[in-house]
Design an enzyme around this catalytic site. Sequence first.
Site, PDB file in Angstrom:
ATOM      1  N   CYS A   1      59.037  76.585  16.059  1.00 27.90           N
ATOM      2  CA  CYS A   1      58.452  75.358  16.657  1.00 27.90           C
ATOM      3  C   CYS A   1      58.500  74.178  15.700  1.00 27.90           C
ATOM      4  CB  CYS A   1      57.019  75.584  17.134  1.00 27.90           C
ATOM      5  SG  CYS A   1      56.867  76.830  18.398  1.00 27.90           S
TER       6      CYS A   1
ATOM      7  N   LYS B   1      44.885  82.885  13.993  1.00 28.86           N
ATOM      8  CA  LYS B   1      45.621  82.962  12.731  1.00 28.86           C
ATOM      9  C   LYS B   1      44.682  83.291  11.580  1.00 28.86           C
ATOM     10  CE  LYS B   1      49.025  79.620  14.304  1.00 28.86           C
ATOM     11  NZ  LYS B   1      50.268  80.343  14.537  1.00 28.86           N
TER      12      LYS B   1
ATOM     13  N   GLN C   1      47.688  76.768   9.565  1.00 26.62           N
ATOM     14  CA  GLN C   1      48.183  77.717   8.566  1.00 26.62           C
ATOM     15  C   GLN C   1      47.347  77.718   7.287  1.00 26.62           C
ATOM     16  OE1 GLN C   1      50.444  79.992   9.016  1.00 26.62           O
ATOM     17  NE2 GLN C   1      51.109  79.285  11.031  1.00 26.62           N
TER      18      GLN C   1
ATOM     19  N   ASP D   1      46.328  69.238  10.642  1.00 29.55           N
ATOM     20  CA  ASP D   1      46.604  70.469  11.373  1.00 29.55           C
ATOM     21  C   ASP D   1      46.413  71.615  10.374  1.00 29.55           C
ATOM     22  OD1 ASP D   1      47.802  72.760  12.308  1.00 29.55           O
ATOM     23  OD2 ASP D   1      49.629  71.786  12.993  1.00 29.55           O
TER      24      ASP D   1
ATOM     25  N   HIS E   1      54.748  71.068  13.076  1.00 28.00           N
ATOM     26  CA  HIS E   1      54.903  71.957  14.230  1.00 28.00           C
ATOM     27  C   HIS E   1      55.008  71.072  15.470  1.00 28.00           C
ATOM     28  CE1 HIS E   1      53.562  74.931  17.240  1.00 28.00           C
ATOM     29  NE2 HIS E   1      53.818  75.871  16.359  1.00 28.00           N
TER      30      HIS E   1
HETATM   31  N1  PMP Z   1      50.386  74.012  13.898  1.00 31.03           N
HETATM   32  C1  PMP Z   1      50.866  74.929  13.068  1.00 31.03           C
HETATM   33  C2  PMP Z   1      51.159  74.558  11.644  1.00 31.03           C
HETATM   34  C3  PMP Z   1      51.080  76.233  13.524  1.00 31.03           C
HETATM   35  O1  PMP Z   1      51.564  77.155  12.690  1.00 31.03           O
HETATM   36  C4  PMP Z   1      50.770  76.551  14.857  1.00 31.03           C
HETATM   37  C5  PMP Z   1      51.007  77.951  15.399  1.00 31.03           C
HETATM   38  N2  PMP Z   1      52.261  78.476  15.068  1.00 31.03           N
HETATM   39  C6  PMP Z   1      50.252  75.561  15.680  1.00 31.03           C
HETATM   40  C7  PMP Z   1      50.069  74.299  15.166  1.00 31.03           C
HETATM   41  C8  PMP Z   1      49.870  75.828  17.105  1.00 31.03           C
HETATM   42  O2  PMP Z   1      48.821  76.735  17.174  1.00 31.03           O
HETATM   43  P1  PMP Z   1      48.382  77.375  18.575  1.00 31.03           P
HETATM   44  O3  PMP Z   1      49.638  77.957  19.148  1.00 31.03           O
HETATM   45  O4  PMP Z   1      47.390  78.398  18.218  1.00 31.03           O
HETATM   46  O5  PMP Z   1      47.863  76.276  19.420  1.00 31.03           O
END
Ligand code: PMP
Length: 413
Positions: free
Chosen positions: A370, A232, A209, A206, A129
């Site tokens: 993203c 999430k 997910q 990270d 991401h």
């Molecule tokens: N890493 C991953 C794998 C994600 O799916 C996301 C959210 N789509 C993020 C980071 C960022 O999370 P946040 O927007 O809650 O900071």
Amino acid sequence: METLEKSGLNIAKIREEFPILDQKVNGKPLVYFDNAATNQKPRRVIEALANHYKTDNANIHRGIHTLAERSTAAFEETRHAVREFINANEAEEIIFTKGTSESINLVASSWGRKFLEEGDEILISAMEHHSNIVPWQMIAEEKSAQVKVMPIDENGDIILAEVDKLITEKTKMVAFNHASNSLGTINPVKEIVAKARKVGAKVLIDGAQATSHLEVDVQDLDADFYAFSAHKMYGPTGLGILYGKRTLLEKMPPYQGGGEMIKEVTFEGTTYNDIPYKFEAGTPDIANVVAFKKAIDFIDELGKDKIAAHENELLSYATTEIEKIDGVKVIGKANEKVSVLSFSVEGIHHFDIGMWMDAKGVAVRTGHHCTQPLMDFFCIEGTVRASFSVYNTIEEIDIFTQALKDTISKFKK
Ligand code: PMP
């Protein structure tokens, strides 16, 4: 008699806890398949948030009056619940942030500023991401370090043999996701951690997910840092968690300055607070932290094994059904996946699919999610992504599949 799914869960009863699901969108019953972006909140989380403001609201830690004590106790109770949830060794290793993004920025900025030197390397993966790419690029630029990338194959799995070539004495940090938001791939965390250990590199996972689907034991994974977001995992938005090993957190400088993160301030200089407070400058998102405890309770009550069993059933049914449709190509076919189903449809832009599905009450996400470098790898601009949570049903997948077929036939006319 109550009907239990194969997973042993009573999904109809679970759905009753989610008021948002009981509505029509564009005249059709809502089918919410955008759970990887954020999932919905059970009534207990919504009520805990409202109740905090109704009865306990006060700033935390420095107050000696009753409301301040209540508020502080509830806030710290969540920290203990998070510790237990991911099996951290101590509650002091849990830092509250705004989200996974801020958690990663904190590490890149604080750890990176202290420990990275010119010529050092940071290894990320091709499926990251932007939140786990850009902070590393920023600190790499500042420190004249280099960001390198673990490649993936066409199925969406990291090519481990290539990782061996990329991890060298220069590697100081290996940062990658536990599960991919675009492909669903569950990465072999322990194997990659073991490779990083051989050269003494630190590892940041990270977990954005992963935490609502998979058992996460940070000690077993031997992660140095583990970042995730409450929103999430059935919890409030704007709240994240950073786990870090005490030995590392103690050596790292503060990320932001302000109230709470200090021991003593004079105009001549400042001494910093102990962890975790050293990294929690200013008034935190108290109410959301308090409410988050209820989201953890919700997951614990259902059991991750049952949640995963139900979501896997949904994923495999949905995958089989959409693969029968002419022109549909599933993107991300790793052996181990969380409940994320990305696909493209030949000749139809993903935005058009998303818009027409919405007209039928079906919420899916479209775009690059993203993960632009990952889209470049697949030579696509974006995908349609359906992602499932514990409250979704087989019937909803039938509605989604039918909506997809109708949308495709509209464009093929
Ligand atoms: N890493 C991953 C794998 C994600 O799916 C996301 C959210 N789509 C993020 C980071 C960022 O999370 P946040 O927007 O809650 O900071």
